[in-house]
Write an enzyme that holds these catalytic residues in place. Structure first.
Site, PDB file in Angstrom:
ATOM      1  N   HIS A 136      42.812 -15.838  11.273  1.00  0.00           N
ATOM      2  CA  HIS A 136      42.599 -16.126  10.166  1.00  0.00           C
ATOM      3  C   HIS A 136      41.783 -15.501   9.737  1.00  0.00           C
ATOM      4  O   HIS A 136      40.952 -15.570   8.711  1.00  0.00           O
ATOM      5  CB  HIS A 136      42.761 -17.826  10.130  1.00  0.00           C
ATOM      6  CG  HIS A 136      44.250 -18.000  10.306  1.00  0.00           C
ATOM      7  ND1 HIS A 136      45.140 -18.817   9.908  1.00  0.00           N
ATOM      8  CD2 HIS A 136      44.722 -18.718  11.378  1.00  0.00           C
ATOM      9  CE1 HIS A 136      45.965 -19.349  10.145  1.00  0.00           C
ATOM     10  NE2 HIS A 136      45.541 -19.629  10.932  1.00  0.00           N
ATOM     11  N   LYS A 143      11.071  -0.603  19.315  1.00  0.00           N
ATOM     12  CA  LYS A 143      10.085  -1.462  19.661  1.00  0.00           C
ATOM     13  C   LYS A 143       9.279  -0.015  19.486  1.00  0.00           C
ATOM     14  O   LYS A 143       7.607  -1.313  19.327  1.00  0.00           O
ATOM     15  CB  LYS A 143      10.128  -1.393  21.491  1.00  0.00           C
ATOM     16  CG  LYS A 143      11.263  -2.150  21.878  1.00  0.00           C
ATOM     17  CD  LYS A 143      11.370  -2.137  22.946  1.00  0.00           C
ATOM     18  CE  LYS A 143      12.702  -3.573  23.846  1.00  0.00           C
ATOM     19  NZ  LYS A 143      12.694  -2.682  25.098  1.00  0.00           N
ATOM     20  N   GLU A 191      25.476   0.417  23.822  1.00  0.00           N
ATOM     21  CA  GLU A 191      23.941   1.178  23.434  1.00  0.00           C
ATOM     22  C   GLU A 191      24.405   2.333  25.378  1.00  0.00           C
ATOM     23  O   GLU A 191      23.464   3.151  25.381  1.00  0.00           O
ATOM     24  CB  GLU A 191      23.201  -0.202  24.497  1.00  0.00           C
ATOM     25  CG  GLU A 191      21.614   0.480  24.665  1.00  0.00           C
ATOM     26  CD  GLU A 191      20.881  -1.577  24.719  1.00  0.00           C
ATOM     27  OE1 GLU A 191      20.459  -1.885  23.761  1.00  0.00           O
ATOM     28  OE2 GLU A 191      20.691  -2.088  26.158  1.00  0.00           O
ATOM     29  N   GLU A 203       9.476  -9.993  22.601  1.00  0.00           N
ATOM     30  CA  GLU A 203       9.753 -11.346  21.719  1.00  0.00           C
ATOM     31  C   GLU A 203       9.805 -12.481  22.870  1.00  0.00           C
ATOM     32  O   GLU A 203      10.088 -13.427  22.533  1.00  0.00           O
ATOM     33  CB  GLU A 203      11.770 -10.366  21.288  1.00  0.00           C
ATOM     34  CG  GLU A 203      11.631  -9.238  20.224  1.00  0.00           C
ATOM     35  CD  GLU A 203      11.352  -8.009  21.178  1.00  0.00           C
ATOM     36  OE1 GLU A 203      12.583  -7.792  20.497  1.00  0.00           O
ATOM     37  OE2 GLU A 203      10.995  -8.199  22.155  1.00  0.00           O
ATOM     38  N   GLY A 230      19.677  -2.882  32.237  1.00  0.00           N
ATOM     39  CA  GLY A 230      19.799  -3.965  31.395  1.00  0.00           C
ATOM     40  C   GLY A 230      20.524  -4.707  31.034  1.00  0.00           C
ATOM     41  O   GLY A 230      20.812  -5.959  31.623  1.00  0.00           O
ATOM     42  N   ARG A 231      21.430  -4.292  30.195  1.00  0.00           N
ATOM     43  CA  ARG A 231      23.137  -4.286  30.227  1.00  0.00           C
ATOM     44  C   ARG A 231      24.014  -4.248  31.200  1.00  0.00           C
ATOM     45  O   ARG A 231      24.785  -4.994  31.446  1.00  0.00           O
ATOM     46  CB  ARG A 231      23.693  -3.094  29.209  1.00  0.00           C
ATOM     47  CG  ARG A 231      23.547  -1.894  29.039  1.00  0.00           C
ATOM     48  CD  ARG A 231      23.750  -1.375  28.386  1.00  0.00           C
ATOM     49  NE  ARG A 231      23.387   0.386  28.307  1.00  0.00           N
ATOM     50  CZ  ARG A 231      22.672   1.112  28.208  1.00  0.00           C
ATOM     51  NH1 ARG A 231      20.659   0.681  28.074  1.00  0.00           N
ATOM     52  NH2 ARG A 231      22.885   1.997  28.056  1.00  0.00           N
ATOM     53  N   LYS A 258      11.432  -7.769  33.211  1.00  0.00           N
ATOM     54  CA  LYS A 258      11.115  -6.873  34.423  1.00  0.00           C
ATOM     55  C   LYS A 258       9.981  -6.351  34.181  1.00  0.00           C
ATOM     56  O   LYS A 258       8.970  -6.820  35.635  1.00  0.00           O
ATOM     57  CB  LYS A 258      12.035  -5.430  34.646  1.00  0.00           C
ATOM     58  CG  LYS A 258      11.553  -5.024  35.557  1.00  0.00           C
ATOM     59  CD  LYS A 258      12.088  -3.288  35.296  1.00  0.00           C
ATOM     60  CE  LYS A 258      13.854  -3.373  35.481  1.00  0.00           C
ATOM     61  NZ  LYS A 258      14.625  -2.356  35.703  1.00  0.00           N
TER      62      LYS A 258
END
Length: 547
Positions: free
Chosen positions: A384, A512, A353, A212, A267-268, A206
């Site tokens: 399994h 951050k 979050e 990152e 964001g999510r 944004k």
């Protein structure tokens, strides 16, 4: 003690739990042959079966009393109408508006936001149609064959999950790649698999300052220029989802290939916005809009259905039932569809979050659990792996099973075998196996009484392990949209009951901040002594290795 845990609805549920925990689902099903009809809902081909839960009609009534006590109907309207329910950041929460069809109006600060939403959708359509048709080509004139999404968090995990889920609808000549980790191995391994002449990079940030994401984007930019020999190539091989036009222009991205989104999109919750650009490129804009339509259908259901028939409300309140009244700390998402392999990880971020909070909306520390650890794997792989714990472990793990009735790949008996496992697991978790049943089974195997006695404790399954089942005809864009919106709104329901803000993430921001402080220290030649002795030594160990 909080007002919530002293409230009439909470106390009634606490008292009721001491009664219901003495019962078994075996008994409940035996006593009521219509239990499935009472405890299942349907919406547009989606079946939600919640009959295999430790509940009665009284339990459901008490859970919905708690939801009503929390003002759930008013909170639903606040979300949909643009009230600033993200109070710590003074923002509206309107990912729901992103999936509204034309004709809707939503006001934020006196402005109808829907014209901007549909303007950006049309921008996405023009761009994706041009790329997919070959009208928009790379610097050397070749058609785009690879799309690399560079983002992190919701800007990466949402598009990754959706592209994998909708792979049967993808363009045959287009491959989607996702880079999110700042670990150089992520971008390096991706660059090995693509051709610079036929690759489009999408940088999703944004502010266009995410550490990152920008590190990976700069590496991709340098790689492209090195291979194509000109900085001018950047304009034809990069697009951005950002509001920082100055920074994207400086990077070399054509302003026509920069897509807007807004601060009322978390964001999510952002795959519905221009963050979904890689989805639209991969499966086409028509399918992307079907994804939006499915989510909108669930939104309308959530907003209008009575609580007794409301999928997100009931799913959310079942989570509160187990988390707050049975002390459950985690639950599993178990999709019996390989295309949903990233769905558990997607829900990990969405849930943890959003609701991993320790203070309420008034800033008070809560004295009740407000979160769950979410985990899972596709069936039958998980059977399994960790199903042993779910069946015979000491902790209750509620589970959601998701499965399509039809496969995109109807090969032999594969899908029938898959569903037989899915249905068998939900039944086994509910029924368990009593000591008498285990003994009778061992006797049929011809074991001696001594051998049976030795083996019997290992063959007993307590059962009474709760599960929900979500069945749908086939995993298509519309159905995926419904499923994602179902869990989004379920999480919102829980946040309302717990009186927490599901839409901020200050814990993420704190990490951050510390990383930004540590980075120059790791790059420095000076001995670092400003932290605790552990952190100082870790930093100095790395610095010494770099010499």
């Amino acid at each position: 003690m909080s007002n919530l845990t002293r409230s009439p609805a909470w106390l009634a549920l606490s008292s009721h739990q001491s009664i219901i925990c003495q019962k078994t689902m075996r008994e409940m099903f035996r006593a009521d042959v219509s239990r499935f009809d009472k405890f299942s809902l349907r919406l547009d081909g989606l079946l939600f079966d919640y009959s295999k839960n430790l509940i009665s009609t009284e339990t459901l009534s008490l859970l919905l009393d708690l939801a009503r006590q929390s003002g759930i109907n008013a909170w639903i309207e606040r979300q949909f109408t643009g009230e600033k329910i993200n109070t710590s950041e003074q923002r509206a929460v309107l990912h729901t508006a992103l999936r509204n069809p034309p004709g809707h109006s939503v006001q934020v600060d006196g402005k109808d936001i829907m014209p901007d939403v549909h303007r950006v959708l049309e921008h996405i359509r023009r761009f994706t149609d041009a790329v997919r048709s070959g009208q928009a080509v790379g610097y050397t004139g070749k058609k785009i064959r690879h799309v690399v999404n560079i983002g992190i968090g919701g800007s990466a995990l949402g598009p990754l999950m959706a592209c994998e889920a909708l792979k049967p609808y993808a363009a045959a000549d287009l491959t989607a790649h996702f880079v999110s980790n700042v670990d150089a191995s992520d971008i390096a391994e991706t660059l090995k698999r693509i051709d610079p002449e036929t690759t489009l990079f999408i940088v999703s940030s944004k502010t266009f300052t995410t550490q990152e994401t920008l590190a990976n984007a700069r590496t991709a930019r340098a790689w492209l220029i090195e291979h194509l020999g000109a900085e001018a190539a950047v304009a034809q091989h990069f697009a951005a989802v950002s509001t920082n036009l100055e920074a994207t222009s400086k990077f070399g991205i054509n302003p026509e290939n920069v897509f807007e989104f807004w601060d009322w999109v978390g964001g999510r919750y952002s795959l519905w916005s221009a963050i979904g650009l890689p989805i639209a490129l991969y499966v086409g804009m028509d399918n992307f809009q079907r994804l939006l339509a499915g989510a909108h259908a669930m939104d309308e259901h959530f907003r209008s259905a009575p609580l007794e028939k409301n999928m997100p409300v009931i799913l959310g309140m079942l989570g509160i039932w187990y988390g707050n009244f049975f002390g459950v700390g985690s639950y599993a998402i178990l999709p019996y569809d390989q295309y949903l392999q990233h769905f558990p990880a997607y829900l990990q971020q969405l849930e943890m979050e959003s609701n991993g909070k320790r203070v309420d909306r008034n800033g008070n520390v809560v004295n009740y659990d407000t979160h769950f650890t979410v985990w899972g794997e596709p069936g039958t792989n998980g059977q399994h792996s960790f199903y042993q714990l779910i069946h015979q472990g000491t902790r209750m793990v509620p589970t959601d099973f998701l499965a399509p009735l039809s496969s995109h790949n109807p090969i032999g008996d594969h899908h029938t075998m898959l569903l037989s496992n899915c249905f068998a697991q939900t039944e086994a978790l509910m029924l368990g196996k009593t000591e008498d049943e285990a003994r009778a089974e061992l006797k049929t195997q011809g074991l001696t009484d001594e051998a049976i006695a030795a083996l019997l404790p290992y063959k007993v399954f307590p059962g009474n392990r709760p599960s929900n089942t979500l069945l749908f005809e086939k995993l298509d864009p519309y159905t995926l949209g419904m499923l994602i919106a179902l869990y989004e709104q379920k999480i919102f329901v829980q946040s309302v009951v717990w009186n927490i803000n599901a839409f901020d993430q200050w814990g993420v921001e704190f990490g951050k901040q510390l990383a930004s402080k540590l980075l120059p220290e790791l790059q420095s030649k000076e001995l670092v002594t400003s932290h605790d002795c552990s952190t100082n030594n870790l930093i100095n160990l790395f610095r010494n290795r770099q010499r």
